[in-house]
Design a protein around this motif. Structure first.
Motif, PDB file in Angstrom:
ATOM      1  N   LYS A  46      -8.520   7.898   9.889  1.00 15.74           N
ATOM      2  CA  LYS A  46      -9.796   8.611   9.993  1.00 15.74           C
ATOM      3  C   LYS A  46      -9.999   9.613   8.860  1.00 15.74           C
ATOM      4  CE  LYS A  46     -10.162   8.193  14.992  1.00 15.74           C
ATOM      5  NZ  LYS A  46     -10.117   8.891  16.297  1.00 15.74           N
ATOM      6  N   ARG A  47      -9.075   9.633   7.891  1.00 21.80           N
ATOM      7  CA  ARG A  47      -9.214  10.615   6.818  1.00 21.80           C
ATOM      8  C   ARG A  47     -10.485  10.353   5.995  1.00 21.80           C
ATOM      9  NH1 ARG A  47      -3.148   9.967   4.385  1.00 21.80           N
ATOM     10  NH2 ARG A  47      -2.022  10.597   6.264  1.00 21.80           N
ATOM     11  N   MET A  48     -11.092  11.436   5.545  1.00 21.93           N
ATOM     12  CA  MET A  48     -12.237  11.330   4.641  1.00 21.93           C
ATOM     13  C   MET A  48     -11.780  11.073   3.208  1.00 21.93           C
ATOM     14  SD  MET A  48     -15.146  11.770   6.198  1.00 21.93           S
ATOM     15  CE  MET A  48     -14.564  11.076   7.748  1.00 21.93           C
ATOM     16  N   LEU A  49     -10.682  11.759   2.814  1.00 22.82           N
ATOM     17  CA  LEU A  49     -10.280  11.749   1.409  1.00 22.82           C
ATOM     18  C   LEU A  49      -9.179  10.731   1.152  1.00 22.82           C
ATOM     19  CD1 LEU A  49     -10.994  13.571  -1.142  1.00 22.82           C
ATOM     20  CD2 LEU A  49      -8.722  14.559  -0.813  1.00 22.82           C
ATOM     21  N   SER A  50      -9.257  10.100  -0.010  1.00 24.88           N
ATOM     22  CA  SER A  50      -8.135   9.289  -0.490  1.00 24.88           C
ATOM     23  C   SER A  50      -7.294  10.191  -1.418  1.00 24.88           C
ATOM     24  CB  SER A  50      -8.646   8.026  -1.175  1.00 24.88           C
ATOM     25  OG  SER A  50      -9.533   8.348  -2.232  1.00 24.88           O
ATOM     26  N   THR A  51      -7.307   9.957  -2.708  1.00 19.77           N
ATOM     27  CA  THR A  51      -6.496  10.784  -3.616  1.00 19.77           C
ATOM     28  C   THR A  51      -7.205  12.103  -3.909  1.00 19.77           C
ATOM     29  OG1 THR A  51      -7.453   9.734  -5.566  1.00 19.77           O
ATOM     30  CG2 THR A  51      -5.458   8.754  -4.671  1.00 19.77           C
ATOM     31  N   THR A  52      -6.416  13.126  -4.240  1.00 20.59           N
ATOM     32  CA  THR A  52      -7.010  14.448  -4.477  1.00 20.59           C
ATOM     33  C   THR A  52      -7.540  14.598  -5.904  1.00 20.59           C
ATOM     34  OG1 THR A  52      -4.990  15.563  -5.183  1.00 20.59           O
ATOM     35  CG2 THR A  52      -5.384  15.433  -2.799  1.00 20.59           C
ATOM     36  N   ALA A  53      -7.299  13.605  -6.759  1.00 18.08           N
ATOM     37  CA  ALA A  53      -7.915  13.626  -8.097  1.00 18.08           C
ATOM     38  C   ALA A  53      -8.429  12.207  -8.377  1.00 18.08           C
ATOM     39  CB  ALA A  53      -6.940  14.120  -9.148  1.00 18.08           C
ATOM     40  N   ASP A  54      -8.482  11.811  -9.652  1.00 16.72           N
ATOM     41  CA  ASP A  54      -9.081  10.527 -10.027  1.00 16.72           C
ATOM     42  C   ASP A  54      -8.372   9.333  -9.378  1.00 16.72           C
ATOM     43  OD1 ASP A  54      -9.535  12.613 -11.838  1.00 16.72           O
ATOM     44  OD2 ASP A  54      -9.986  11.256 -13.480  1.00 16.72           O
TER      45      ASP A  54
ATOM     46  N   SER B 208       0.845  -1.190   0.000  1.00 14.83           N
ATOM     47  CA  SER B 208       0.000   0.000   0.000  1.00 14.83           C
ATOM     48  C   SER B 208       0.883   1.243   0.000  1.00 14.83           C
ATOM     49  CB  SER B 208      -0.941   0.010   1.203  1.00 14.83           C
ATOM     50  OG  SER B 208      -0.200   0.079   2.395  1.00 14.83           O
ATOM     51  N   ILE B 209       0.318   2.329  -0.544  1.00 11.22           N
ATOM     52  CA  ILE B 209       1.007   3.616  -0.652  1.00 11.22           C
ATOM     53  C   ILE B 209       0.230   4.622   0.183  1.00 11.22           C
ATOM     54  CG2 ILE B 209       1.415   5.548  -2.241  1.00 11.22           C
ATOM     55  CD1 ILE B 209       1.931   3.457  -4.439  1.00 11.22           C
ATOM     56  N   ASP B 210       0.946   5.359   1.007  1.00 11.71           N
ATOM     57  CA  ASP B 210       0.286   6.420   1.760  1.00 11.71           C
ATOM     58  C   ASP B 210       1.277   7.563   1.950  1.00 11.71           C
ATOM     59  OD1 ASP B 210      -1.687   7.799   3.113  1.00 11.71           O
ATOM     60  OD2 ASP B 210      -1.906   6.331   4.725  1.00 11.71           O
ATOM     61  N   TRP B 211       0.786   8.680   2.426  1.00 14.60           N
ATOM     62  CA  TRP B 211       1.648   9.809   2.784  1.00 14.60           C
ATOM     63  C   TRP B 211       1.522  10.077   4.271  1.00 14.60           C
ATOM     64  CZ3 TRP B 211       1.309   9.434  -2.400  1.00 14.60           C
ATOM     65  CH2 TRP B 211       2.326   9.988  -3.174  1.00 14.60           C
ATOM     66  N   GLU B 212       2.640  10.351   4.911  1.00 18.15           N
ATOM     67  CA  GLU B 212       2.641  10.668   6.338  1.00 18.15           C
ATOM     68  C   GLU B 212       1.751  11.884   6.600  1.00 18.15           C
ATOM     69  OE1 GLU B 212       4.593   9.059   8.695  1.00 18.15           O
ATOM     70  OE2 GLU B 212       4.002  10.355  10.366  1.00 18.15           O
ATOM     71  N   ILE B 213       1.999  12.934   5.834  1.00 12.02           N
ATOM     72  CA  ILE B 213       1.183  14.151   5.918  1.00 12.02           C
ATOM     73  C   ILE B 213       0.508  14.317   4.563  1.00 12.02           C
ATOM     74  CG2 ILE B 213       1.210  16.649   6.306  1.00 12.02           C
ATOM     75  CD1 ILE B 213       2.191  15.167   8.752  1.00 12.02           C
ATOM     76  N   PRO B 214      -0.815  14.322   4.516  1.00 14.66           N
ATOM     77  CA  PRO B 214      -1.464  14.386   3.198  1.00 14.66           C
ATOM     78  C   PRO B 214      -1.371  15.782   2.583  1.00 14.66           C
ATOM     79  CG  PRO B 214      -3.108  14.439   4.935  1.00 14.66           C
ATOM     80  CD  PRO B 214      -1.777  14.221   5.617  1.00 14.66           C
TER      81      PRO B 214
END
Lengths: 628, 628
Positions: free
Chosen positions: A328-336, A134-140
């Protein structure tokens, strides 16, 4: 003497690679495994191994299961012109340029990125597989503010930010400051934390952050010799100023003012990603010029841009490719979630969960380029219309190109084949064809690549919680959409011709949509069909052909199900339409089906138990047509 | 199959080229002449000819005398990492990559550029000559506002802009909107239109455009794993907001408020170039990796950045290379007139007029890179300290590199020679040496290239009207400065070690300064020597050696002439010092000469008829020294 400086894989400003039949790297390379001892910053070790693949081929890179951090400081820097994103000097630990037959296997690992990086830059090569990570960012790259107060009269809302959110207020504008990045509220949308999805009626609550400037002097005297693109950074700003008047009312709580629309309800969450033109700089996976790409059991929790943007590639199979927010984030990626431009062969999404991203779950299209100059018998100068298509290469040698004049027809009026493309700059290219240009070609005509459209399959996927559409499909090739679940803020499936400002080419034909469930789509507030055929041109020409929509379930809170325009041949059969009652109806007077400028439309054996008082609205030519 | 897409000269992200003994292009090429029929936009025709030089060599490109416009729309796009400038995707009509033996001759023509272009991008190759033309921009990248009113109590000034100036006010900040560009007031300086030079006491009137933000939340929680550079765009903004409160008081006249310093006098002109980090995007001539560059009778009227920035090149002769504003403009280039980084062989300026630029007339230096990682016996990872040195290549194979620990000495404590440089990203490189690293090398040490310093000659030049210094010279090689005229806002000649934030390497030695006239330098208001030796380190180590300053005329309004520090061996002989009376004295108590941490300083046969009451101030070691 030049060779002593080498950027290993990155020497060329490579825009587009094709399989040459040669084994560039890694034909029978070794298998490498990284252990968690590199986890503090995995960038240098991973990069070093990839950069020496020309001397020491590698066919598999595995990771001991664990959580690995990737920082940009020692990442490989590479200029990426990326369609539908900003063009960036990207940093990466995985510059996979011209690799063939390589598997990157996380074995269940989590890769955490920091700041402006593109986790995977894959350019050229063949048979690339990413799996089991999986790919994530520490700070979105976005910010989420809980609405803790509002004042409908003064149009203010109070937004509460969390313990890890850093911000400052500059001249009344709220800036979120991150590791190596910052953004304003800019583009934003409202989430409903109970449903963990875009809020019902989100369209009515969008926060508008700018207003027209009040003082301008001589702006009309600025002259441009050639057609520009007023969406370009540097040309988009003039005329606008901020209107937020942000002020902190207690630590972590900011009041913003002057909302044009309704103030959002207390308890909703405003998700902000900053200004257009600045907020698509770090997609998770960039694929271009690759023949054979597989992603298996890969989850993308976040990216500044898309989870995957693929261009000019062939045969892309995403199986268990998931996009969903972490924690607990609402958003995944900021585009498609997924986006395919100029791809061919097969594009397959199966067993994917694509949720909570800030734009479409899937978008498949080609690109229109505008004829600017006629440069002899066989050569044209083209203008790239959209700022996020700069340096896009429209095709390979001998690809068939159609010359289109949309005022006359969506179909090409002439066909040519590519000989040579000279990339002068992001906006301007010279294209030479094997044949003479048609005598009537003129500046303003469009070209599209007729060979660079894929067959598309979307099966067993869950698409929900996101802003915008589910599937946006513009390919004339065989397309199958089956056994999927849709819960989207706008249309579930949009089949468009987006000629006007996006310059995204491709019609829809040979499209089958069957056995899907559509649950309360279009809940953002727009009155549009759950499945919608639409052209920007607004004329009566045929754009879409041979469509079958069968055995689907539409369980909608509102009436509008099917929006047909510019279509020749559509069968709507065996579908059941029910009213979900989930939300109050927003458009109770809307018909269930509308049809414009179309023919050979057929309704059979559908069931309807919804609340609409009018089943169908058509133009004169189909006046006798009945919903059955 | 790759070859069908070609960017002709631009295929490689070429950072640095060296003469390989081969004739790449244009050994015995043809002579081409362009006529004024291309003058409306000369970019496409010129570019087309240059891009086909590999097939059809060219040795001379001439222009029929006339005025030629160059637009960026059809210009060649190329990623340029440029020292002391922003790194940009530049557009140009003259991408001279790896050319050998070519002359571009304007025959007296004027080349007018539009928007963000770099007129000449010269990378690699040998024996390049530019001659007989001038470079200007239709709309400059800076703005000039006449001070038509001021209010010392409220700290407001009223600025009047001309008929061709376009601006708008966004949330109290004044934006100047141009063709393809915009900027704020940002960095600025005051001009005196009567003298057509930087205003007397300009340092006291500089307009400060930002203040600390008042509201911050959790900014201290932002973590960086590695050392950064807080001057980088993206990291420089936090903590500051605008404080101009601009408002239009009549069309074309804007009142700005909250000036921290004295309000400028009515009748002066405030010249603004926008924010640091955004305002050096279009130098006029970029030269890198070239062996043999000549500019003869070339005038640069304007550029966003420097008139010429040369890196890693050898033997650069500028004869009749002039920098001066066109028409009624106060400002010429927005940064230095000439700048040489890591050059070797000869650097010559003769018969040049370098006036009214917003930074030094000439700056010659090397580059310090900071040891970050020890990566085995022979390899280090280095960190590039300054954001405008990103991707800078410190040397060629076998160049001698010194390892320096400035806390101990300005001299290297070890010597190595370069084997290989791997450019990972703008900030990080791996450098492998032929020898083992010294055992005591440690993170934080600096490296400099001891072979990449030139001999410098500056003869018969006029340097006046500009902000900042005349000559800023950091080379240990033989340097001759003779028969020049200086009238500069800061020091006429600064010999520095700029280690602290600029990371510009190089000491001064074997320097002769003779037969020059220094007229009212340092009129900006700082109390510094007209000739100044200075290190950032502030210690007592020797940095400068073997200096002769002979037979010069100093005709100054103020006292301070010579500022000596960290010097071993300086002869000051046969100079005459007079008081000009041009301006009121600003520092009447200042001595004429100061000396610190130096030895072997010798004064002979100088004449003094100035107004100082104290001739010399030294530290204890030279207490007995007398001005003679």
């Amino acid at each position: 003497m030049k060779s002593y400086i080498h950027r290993n894989l990155g020497i060329a400003l490579v825009l587009f690679f094709f399989l040459s039949g040669l084994c560039t790297y890694a034909c029978e390379g070794e298998s490498v495994i990284f252990k968690t001892d590199i986890a503090d910053d995995a960038t240098p070790a991973v990069l070093e191994r990839i950069l020496k693949a020309d001397e020491q081929p590698v066919s598999e890179i595995k990771f001991e299961k664990g959580t690995y951090h990737f920082y940009p400081d020692k990442g490989f820097e590479h200029l990426c012109y990326i369609s539908n994103h900003e063009d960036v000097l990207a940093r990466t630990a995985f510059p996979l340029f011209d690799f063939e037959n390589i598997v990157i296997d996380g074995q269940g690992s989590t890769f955490i990125f920091h700041g402006r990086m593109i986790p995977f830059i894959i350019e050229g090569g063949a048979n690339i597989t990413l799996q089991n990570f999986s790919i994530d960012w520490e700070i979105p790259f976005h910010s989420e503010g809980l609405v803790v107060g509002n004042n409908p009269k003064n149009k203010t809302i109070d937004l509460k930010y969390g313990d890890v959110d850093s911000y400052e207020i500059r001249n009344g504008e709220l800036y979120f400051v991150k590791e190596y990045y910052e953004h304003t509220i800019g583009q934003n949308i409202l989430f409903d934390p109970e449903r963990r999805a875009i809020a019902y009626r989100a369209h009515d609550y969008g926060v508008s952050t700018t207003a027209r400037v009040k003082v301008q002097h001589n702006i009309d005297k600025i002259k441009y010799k050639y057609e520009g693109d007023h969406q370009t950074i540097g040309q988009i700003q003039p005329g606008r100023e901020g209107k937020m008047n942000a002020r902190e009312i207690e630590p972590g709580v900011v009041r913003i003012q002057n909302q044009g629309k309704n103030v959002p309800p207390v308890g909703t969450i405003l998700v902000s990603k900053g200004e257009k033109g600045l907020n698509r700089v770090s997609p998770a996976i960039r694929v271009t010029g690759v023949i054979g790409f597989n992603a298996n059991n890969v989850t993308v929790h976040h990216a500044n841009g898309m989870a995957i943007i693929a261009e000019n590639s062939e045969n892309l199979i995403l199986d268990g490719f998931n996009v969903k927010p972490s924690g607990k984030r609402m958003l995944s990626t900021t585009a498609d979630a997924t986006h395919f431009v100029g791809c061919r062969g097969q594009v397959v999404l199966k067993n994917c969960t694509l949720t909570n991203q800030m734009d479409d779950a899937m978008n498949v299209h080609g690109t229109y380029q505008k004829v600017m100059d006629i440069l002899g018998n066989k050569t044209i100068g083209i203008h790239v219309g959209h700022f996020e298509q700069q340096m896009f290469v429209i095709g390979r040698p001998n690809d068939k190109v159609g010359v289109v004049r949309l005022s006359d027809s969506f179909e090409p009026y002439a066909h040519l084949s590519i000989k040579l493309i000279q990339l002068i700059n992001g906006r301007y290219q010279k294209i030479t064809f094997n044949e003479n240009l048609p005598p009537n070609i003129q500046s303003g005509d469009l070209i599209e690549n007729l060979d660079a459209y894929p067959e598309v399959t979307v099966q067993n996927c869950t698409i929900s919680g996101n802003r915008a559409r589910g599937l946006l499909i513009s390919t004339p090739r065989k397309t199958l959409v089956e056994n999927n679940f849709f819960h989207t803020q706008m249309e579930a499936i949009l089949v468009p011709v987006e000629s006007s400002s996006w310059f995204e080419s491709g019609s829809g034909s040979n499209l089958t949509i069957r056995n899907n469930v559509f649950q309360d789509c279009n809940h953002g507030g727009l009155n549009r069909g759950v499945i919608r055929f639409h052209t920007d041109e607004g004329n009566d020409k045929i754009a879409f052909k041979s469509i079958e929509i069968t055995n689907n379930k539409f369980n909608q809170f509102d009436n509008y199900i099917l929006e047909i325009a510019n279509t020749d041949g559509l069968l709507f059969q065996g579908n059941s339409i029910t009213n979900s009652g989930t939300f109050p109806q927003l458009h109770p007077d809307s018909p269930v089906v509308t049809i414009q400028a179309s023919k050979n439309i057929d309704f059979r054996k559908n069931s309807y138990t919804g609340r609409a008082t009018k089943m169908m609205e058509t133009d004169d030519s189909l006046k006798g047509l009945k919903f059955r």
